[in-house]
Design a protein around this motif. Structure first.
Motif, PDB file in Angstrom:
ATOM      1  N   ALA A  12       0.828  -1.205   0.000  1.00 12.66           N
ATOM      2  CA  ALA A  12       0.000   0.000   0.000  1.00 12.66           C
ATOM      3  C   ALA A  12       0.865   1.258   0.000  1.00 12.66           C
ATOM      4  N   ASN A  13       1.917   1.258   0.818  1.00 11.87           N
ATOM      5  CA  ASN A  13       2.815   2.413   0.875  1.00 11.87           C
ATOM      6  C   ASN A  13       3.502   2.653  -0.467  1.00 11.87           C
ATOM      7  N   THR A  14       3.850   1.557  -1.135  1.00 10.93           N
ATOM      8  CA  THR A  14       4.476   1.686  -2.452  1.00 10.93           C
ATOM      9  C   THR A  14       3.531   2.361  -3.439  1.00 10.93           C
ATOM     10  N   PRO A  20       1.779  10.490  -6.655  1.00  6.88           N
ATOM     11  CA  PRO A  20       2.073  11.805  -7.252  1.00  6.88           C
ATOM     12  C   PRO A  20       2.669  11.700  -8.658  1.00  6.88           C
ATOM     13  N   TYR A  21       3.484  10.669  -8.860  1.00  4.30           N
ATOM     14  CA  TYR A  21       4.094  10.479 -10.177  1.00  4.30           C
ATOM     15  C   TYR A  21       3.033  10.071 -11.201  1.00  4.30           C
ATOM     16  N   ILE A  22       2.150   9.176 -10.800  1.00  8.75           N
ATOM     17  CA  ILE A  22       1.067   8.753 -11.688  1.00  8.75           C
ATOM     18  C   ILE A  22       0.198   9.949 -12.063  1.00  8.75           C
ATOM     19  N   GLN A  23      -0.131  10.780 -11.069  1.00  3.78           N
ATOM     20  CA  GLN A  23      -0.953  11.963 -11.331  1.00  3.78           C
ATOM     21  C   GLN A  23      -0.231  12.929 -12.273  1.00  3.78           C
ATOM     22  N   ALA A 275      12.705  -1.876 -14.585  1.00  3.78           N
ATOM     23  CA  ALA A 275      13.522  -0.660 -14.599  1.00  3.78           C
ATOM     24  C   ALA A 275      12.705   0.578 -14.961  1.00  3.78           C
ATOM     25  N   ILE A 276      11.749   0.430 -15.866  1.00  9.75           N
ATOM     26  CA  ILE A 276      10.958   1.589 -16.306  1.00  9.75           C
ATOM     27  C   ILE A 276      10.136   2.147 -15.151  1.00  9.75           C
ATOM     28  N   PHE A 281       8.434   6.073 -11.211  1.00  9.15           N
ATOM     29  CA  PHE A 281       7.537   6.195 -10.059  1.00  9.15           C
ATOM     30  C   PHE A 281       8.237   6.174  -8.701  1.00  9.15           C
ATOM     31  N   THR A 282       9.556   6.393  -8.664  1.00  4.77           N
ATOM     32  CA  THR A 282      10.256   6.479  -7.384  1.00  4.77           C
ATOM     33  C   THR A 282      11.085   7.757  -7.338  1.00  4.77           C
ATOM     34  N   ASP A 283      11.375   8.220  -6.108  1.00  8.04           N
ATOM     35  CA  ASP A 283      12.193   9.422  -5.938  1.00  8.04           C
ATOM     36  C   ASP A 283      13.613   9.180  -6.431  1.00  8.04           C
ATOM     37  N   GLU A 284      14.144   8.002  -6.130  1.00  8.89           N
ATOM     38  CA  GLU A 284      15.547   7.719  -6.441  1.00  8.89           C
ATOM     39  C   GLU A 284      15.761   7.477  -7.930  1.00  8.89           C
TER      40      GLU A 284
END
Length: 295
Positions: A12-14, A20-23, A275-276, A281-284
Motif C-alpha cells: 500500500a505504501n508503495t 504523485p508520479y502517476i498523477q 527498470a521503467i 515512479f520512485t524518488d531515487e
C-alpha cells in the motif's frame, strides 16, 4: 499472519508513494526505446511488458519503439548472408534490407504486440511505412551505408489517433524512403527513431533502455553513476572522455529529443527487472536523467 500484514502495508505504501508520479504523468506521452538484454531475457521481457501495460492503464500515453539487432543477425546467419560493416556500421544492401524488414516489421514487432495483448494490454504493431509516418532519405556522406536512412519528417497524426483510443503503438524503425528511394524501406537506428518521435509528438520523457547503468564517470566502476546531467554539459563530458564509445550515440539521441522540446531523457539499465517503473515512479529512480536546465 503478521508477515502478510506487513507485506500488504508495504504494498500500500508503495502505491501511495507512486501516486504523485502517476498523477503528474497522466495524459502525458512517454516514448520508450526497448532493446538490449531486456529483449532477450524472458524474465526481463515479461517485466517490460508489465511496465508498459501498467503505464497505459494509469493513463500514460505510451509509445514503444523497439530494436532487434540480435534477431536480424541470427536471420542473416540462417540465410547464409554475410554481414558487411563500414566504419563499424552495418551496410544494408537490398537483400539485407529484405531481412531487416521481415524480422523487425514482422516477427519482432508482432511478437511484442502479441505479448502486450496476452498480458491484458491493447497494442498495435507499426513501422514507419504505415501511412508514411516516418519518412527518410538515404544517408549521404563519406561512407556509403546502403539503404540506411535519416528521418526527415514524422507525422504523428496516426500515433495520436491510436493513443487517444488507449492503444499502445509498437513501432519498428523502418521508414518510408523518399527522393531517389521513393517508396523503398530504409533502415533507421531505433534510438534515433525514438528520439525523433518523442520530439515530434511532444513527449514528456524519452526513456532509452540499455545494457549499462547509465552514464558512468568511470566506465570501469559501476558505482560512479552520474544520476543527473544538463543538456548543455553533454559536450564537455564527451571532451573529457566520460561519455565515450557506445554512450555517445545514446546521449546524442537524448540531445535530439531535448532540443526538440522533450522535457527529460533517461538512459536506464534494462538488465534490471521493472527498470521503467523504478525510473518513473520512485524518488531515487535509476540510470541517468538528462535535463534541459537545472532541476
Amino acid at each position: 499472519m503478521s508477515d502478510v500484514s506487513i507485506s500488504n502495508k508495504d504494498r500500500a505504501n508503495t502505491l501511495i508513494h507512486a501516486l504523485p508520479y502517476i498523477q503528474n504523468f497522466q495524459n502525458k506521452t512517454i516514448v520508450v526505446k526497448y532493446g538490449g538484454n531486456a529483449m532477450l531475457n524472458d524474465e526481463l521481457k515479461k517485466a517490460v511488458i508489465e511496465d508498459i501495460i501498467l503505464m497505459s492503464c494509469v493513463g500514460i500515453r505510451t509509445v514503444l519503439v523497439h530494436g532487434g539487432g540480435p534477431e536480424i543477425e541470427a536471420m542473416l546467419k540462417k540465410t547464409g548472408k554475410e554481414s558487411r560493416f563500414v566504419n563499424g556500421l552495418r551496410y544494408t544492401d537490398e537483400e539485407t534490407m529484405d531481412i531487416v524488414q521481415m524480422v523487425l516489421c514482422g516477427k519482432v514487432n508482432k511478437d511484442i504486440t502479441a505479448l502486450l495483448q496476452k498480458n491484458g494490454g491493447r497494442a498495435i504493431g507499426l513501422c514507419g511505412i504505415d501511412t508514411g509516418f516516418l519518412k527518410a532519405r538515404r544517408i549521404k556522406g563519406d561512407s556509403d551505408l546502403g539503404l540506411v536512412g535519416e528521418i526527415k519528417s514524422v507525422d504523428v497524426s496516426l500515433l495520436n489517433t491510436i493513443l487517444n483510443e488507449g492503444i499502445i503503438p509498437v513501432i519498428s524503425s523502418v521508414a518510408y524512403g523518399t527522393g531517389d528511394d521513393e517508396g523503398k524501406p530504409l533502415n533507421i537506428n531505433a534510438d534515433i527513431a525514438a528520439a525523433k518521435i518523442a520530439a515530434a509528438i511532444g513527449a514528456e520523457k524519452l526513456v532509452l533502455m540499455t545494457d549499462v547503468r547509465g552514464i558512468l564517470r568511470d566506465v570501469n566502476d559501476e558505482t560512479s553513476l552520474i544520476k543527473t546531467v544538463e543538456r548543455r554539459n553533454l559536450d564537455s563530458l564527451k571532451n573529457e572522455g566520460i561519455i565515450s564509445k557506445g554512450m555517445i550515440p545514446k546521449t546524442d539521441c537524448c540531445a535530439i529529443a531535448l532540443d526538440g522540446g522533450v522535457t527529460k531523457a533517461h538512459i536506464i539499465d534494462g538488465r534490471l527487472s521493472h527498470a521503467i517503473l523504478i525510473e518513473l515512479f520512485t524518488d531515487e529512480g535509476i540510470g541517468t536523467e538528462i535535463l534541459t536546465s537545472d532541476p
